[in-house]
Scaffold this motif. Structure first.
Motif, mmCIF file in Angstrom:
data_model
loop_
_atom_site.group_PDB
_atom_site.id
_atom_site.type_symbol
_atom_site.label_atom_id
_atom_site.label_comp_id
_atom_site.label_asym_id
_atom_site.label_seq_id
_atom_site.Cartn_x
_atom_site.Cartn_y
_atom_site.Cartn_z
ATOM 1 N N PRO A 34 0.842 -1.204 0.000
ATOM 2 C CA PRO A 34 0.000 0.000 0.000
ATOM 3 C C PRO A 34 0.878 1.254 0.000
ATOM 4 N N PRO A 35 0.292 2.448 -0.136
ATOM 5 C CA PRO A 35 1.078 3.684 0.006
ATOM 6 C C PRO A 35 1.720 3.755 1.392
ATOM 7 N N LYS A 36 2.885 4.350 1.464
ATOM 8 C CA LYS A 36 3.570 4.477 2.750
ATOM 9 C C LYS A 36 2.777 5.380 3.686
ATOM 10 N N PRO A 37 2.780 5.078 4.974
ATOM 11 C CA PRO A 37 1.999 5.890 5.930
ATOM 12 C C PRO A 37 2.712 7.200 6.258
ATOM 13 N N THR A 38 1.934 8.168 6.723
ATOM 14 C CA THR A 38 2.543 9.409 7.224
ATOM 15 C C THR A 38 3.017 9.231 8.654
ATOM 16 N N GLY A 39 2.473 8.237 9.349
ATOM 17 C CA GLY A 39 2.884 7.930 10.715
ATOM 18 C C GLY A 39 3.732 6.677 10.760
ATOM 19 N N ARG A 40 3.520 5.888 11.789
ATOM 20 C CA ARG A 40 4.282 4.659 11.971
ATOM 21 C C ARG A 40 3.687 3.513 11.153
ATOM 22 N N CYS A 41 4.514 2.498 10.923
ATOM 23 C CA CYS A 41 4.038 1.261 10.321
ATOM 24 C C CYS A 41 4.337 0.127 11.296
ATOM 25 N N VAL A 42 3.290 -0.567 11.698
ATOM 26 C CA VAL A 42 3.438 -1.729 12.572
ATOM 27 C C VAL A 42 3.100 -2.973 11.760
ATOM 28 N N VAL A 43 4.046 -3.895 11.722
ATOM 29 C CA VAL A 43 3.867 -5.127 10.957
ATOM 30 C C VAL A 43 3.562 -6.266 11.910
ATOM 31 N N VAL A 44 2.461 -6.947 11.674
ATOM 32 C CA VAL A 44 2.100 -8.126 12.461
ATOM 33 C C VAL A 44 1.743 -9.239 11.489
ATOM 34 N N GLY A 45 1.732 -10.442 11.980
ATOM 35 C CA GLY A 45 1.343 -11.516 11.072
ATOM 36 C C GLY A 45 1.540 -12.890 11.654
ATOM 37 N N ALA A 46 0.972 -13.867 10.937
ATOM 38 C CA ALA A 46 1.069 -15.262 11.359
ATOM 39 C C ALA A 46 0.936 -16.155 10.147
ATOM 40 N N GLY A 47 1.747 -17.210 10.122
ATOM 41 C CA GLY A 47 1.651 -18.186 9.049
ATOM 42 C C GLY A 47 3.012 -18.696 8.628
ATOM 43 N N LYS A 48 2.999 -19.720 7.814
ATOM 44 C CA LYS A 48 4.240 -20.351 7.372
ATOM 45 C C LYS A 48 5.061 -19.449 6.464
ATOM 46 N N ALA A 49 4.405 -18.470 5.817
ATOM 47 C CA ALA A 49 5.122 -17.560 4.919
ATOM 48 C C ALA A 49 5.403 -16.209 5.565
ATOM 49 N N SER A 50 4.980 -16.013 6.811
ATOM 50 C CA SER A 50 5.002 -14.672 7.392
ATOM 51 C C SER A 50 6.405 -14.096 7.552
ATOM 52 N N ALA A 51 7.385 -14.906 7.920
ATOM 53 C CA ALA A 51 8.745 -14.385 8.099
ATOM 54 C C ALA A 51 9.328 -13.911 6.779
ATOM 55 N N ALA A 52 9.153 -14.694 5.726
ATOM 56 C CA ALA A 52 9.651 -14.283 4.408
ATOM 57 C C ALA A 52 8.928 -13.041 3.922
ATOM 58 N N MET A 53 7.649 -12.939 4.199
ATOM 59 C CA MET A 53 6.894 -11.738 3.832
ATOM 60 C C MET A 53 7.405 -10.525 4.599
ATOM 61 N N ALA A 54 7.665 -10.707 5.887
ATOM 62 C CA ALA A 54 8.161 -9.609 6.715
ATOM 63 C C ALA A 54 9.525 -9.130 6.246
ATOM 64 N N ALA A 55 10.388 -10.058 5.881
ATOM 65 C CA ALA A 55 11.722 -9.684 5.391
ATOM 66 C C ALA A 55 11.614 -8.823 4.137
ATOM 67 N N ALA A 56 10.696 -9.166 3.244
ATOM 68 C CA ALA A 56 10.518 -8.397 2.014
ATOM 69 C C ALA A 56 10.022 -6.996 2.317
ATOM 70 N N LEU A 57 9.084 -6.871 3.248
ATOM 71 C CA LEU A 57 8.542 -5.558 3.598
ATOM 72 C C LEU A 57 9.586 -4.689 4.282
ATOM 73 N N ASP A 58 10.332 -5.268 5.200
ATOM 74 C CA ASP A 58 11.371 -4.509 5.900
ATOM 75 C C ASP A 58 12.407 -3.957 4.914
ATOM 76 N N ALA A 59 12.793 -4.774 3.941
ATOM 77 C CA ALA A 59 13.784 -4.334 2.957
ATOM 78 C C ALA A 59 13.222 -3.282 2.007
ATOM 79 N N ALA A 60 11.925 -3.353 1.715
ATOM 80 C CA ALA A 60 11.313 -2.431 0.753
ATOM 81 C C ALA A 60 11.086 -1.041 1.324
ATOM 82 N N TRP A 61 10.951 -0.911 2.647
ATOM 83 C CA TRP A 61 10.620 0.369 3.266
ATOM 84 C C TRP A 61 11.677 0.790 4.296
ATOM 85 N N PRO A 62 12.920 1.008 3.876
ATOM 86 C CA PRO A 62 13.955 1.411 4.842
ATOM 87 C C PRO A 62 13.732 2.813 5.403
#
Length: 421
Positions: A34-62
């Protein structure tokens, strides 16, 4: 092309791996941010793919103020920078699953309208992240999961029950995050891709009722723990639809994986026939039905003539009514299919879970060939006896026909491919 045992096995494996690659979490996340927030971004999640998904998001929004916590299955951990990774048990929750539920709910507290919550949801999240309702304990949740897995209930029925026994599922996580905006990036592993069924829909509105759940329990003959019954008897329902505001995006799904496998088949000169991505039912019964379809295709060219491949997805079930051995729904399906084919020439098949783990074992699935039953007899294996004892893993392990991929870090349910020469 001349098709022999080696070339068919190689093609089936290629189709399976291509299907898995089509659901790679990193690319799927990057294409759906989605568009980047003007405030904070909190990432939560659960599932077998969640860690790989989180790694991609963290790298995309430094450049975004980002934090959060996600939970994945043991062995599925990947570094995700600013996002904490918890590993927990699947398919039955453990203490880490309880810790994950607490940590995720804490992560979304105190947010405001300028903040963004990105929920990374994939299959397996129901067991990996738990927050028992009422006076239920972790032991109660573990017993509920065990009973559900043995009941023969389909994933929709199981998750309906789980939602009503939870403080985080069935949209409650989205409520906890208010007034922040919630965007859910979801990798589907359920028939029909209903996001409320994936990981029991922690950020998605739920249309089931306590009455719905009680009817499922009666129909399936499930004897829930006393404290679980008390939660339902007190009318603990999931939040109503109007209370849930969430932007839900399905970013990978079984249908796309089947399409990717079909393209591999076409490139090899085969006719692909996709029966659907939402096939359900008892694994051994589906194996028997599919054996009839495959034999008809091989002998009469109906519903398709060879060389061809018949593809299907979805999630079968295995009902346990007594002592059982080792195995998952894919190997049980295949063993039933082999018994039904009874050595029919010109038919091979592969079935596997795209997360790399069929049930609780270390294999994704297996392969059968025209000589599977003949080789099993030479090895002293009783195919029908092992099928009756839910011991399909032992059968394929002895024949060296298991498929081991290791954790794939994604999950778009099962893929079944039947090759007709």
């Amino acid at each position: 092309m001349t098709w022999n045992d080696e070339s068919v096995r190689r093609l089936l494996r290629q189709m399976f791996h291509t299907a898995i690659e089509s659901a790679a979490p990193s690319a799927a996340v990057l294409h759906n941010l989605p568009p980047k927030p003007t405030g904070r971004c909190v990432v939560v999640g659960a599932g077998k793919a969640s860690a790989a998904m989180a790694a991609a998001l963290d790298a995309a929004w430094p450049d975004v103020e980002l934090s959060g916590v996600v939970v994945t299955r043991y062995g599925h951990h990947v570094p995700a920078g600013r996002i904490r990774i918890i590993e927990a048990s699947h398919p039955v929750p453990d203490e880490q699953s309880l810790e994950a539920g607490r940590a995720v709910l804490e992560a979304v507290q105190g947010l405001n309208e300028t903040d963004l919550v990105v929920a990374l949801i994939s299959g397996g999240g129901s067991a990996l992240m738990v927050a028992p309702a009422g006076d239920m304990t972790l032991a109660d949740k573990q017993e509920v999961n065990r009973l559900l897995l043995e009941s023969g209930a389909n994933i929709r029925e199981m998750n309906a029950i789980r939602k009503h026994l939870s403080r985080i599922k069935g949209g409650r996580l989205a409520l906890a995050a208010r007034p922040a905006r919630v965007v859910s990036l979801v990798i589907s592993d359920v028939p029909g891709d209903d996001p409320s069924d994936i990981a029991s829909g922690p950020t998605v509105r739920d249309d089931t009722t306590v009455e719905t759940v009680q009817a499922i329990i009666r129909r399936r003959g499930i004897r829930l723990p006393e404290r679980a019954h008390a939660v339902l008897d007190n009318g603990c329902s999931t939040p109503r639809c109007a209370d849930i505001v969430s932007d839900v995006r399905i970013i990978a799904a079984p249908s796309l994986a089947l399409a990717a496998a079909a393209k591999v088949a076409e490139s090899a000169g085969l006719r692909p026939l996709i029966l659907g991505d939402a096939l359900e039912g008892e694994a051994r019964e589906m194996g028997a039905v599919m054996s009839g379809i495959a034999r008809s295709a091989r002998i009469r060219g109906v519903p398709i003539s060879g060389p061809a491949v018949i593809l299907s997805g979805g999630e079968t079930t295995v009902s346990i009514n007594g002592p059982y051995g080792r195995g998952g729904r894919n190997t049980e399906f295949l063993l039933s299919l082999a018994v039904g084919l009874d050595g029919q020439d010109g038919i091979w098949a592969l079935a596997g879970d795209t997360d790399g783990i069929d049930g609780t074992e270390d294999a994704a699935g297996a392969i059968i060939a025209p000589d599977t039953l003949a080789r099993s007899r030479e090895a002293g294996l009783d195919a029908k006896g092992l099928l009756g004892g839910h011991d399909s893993y032992t059968f394929f392990e002895h024949l060296d026909d298991l498929i081991r991929t290791g954790p794939t870090l994604t999950n778009v349910n099962d893929l079944r491919a039947i090759f007709i020469r």
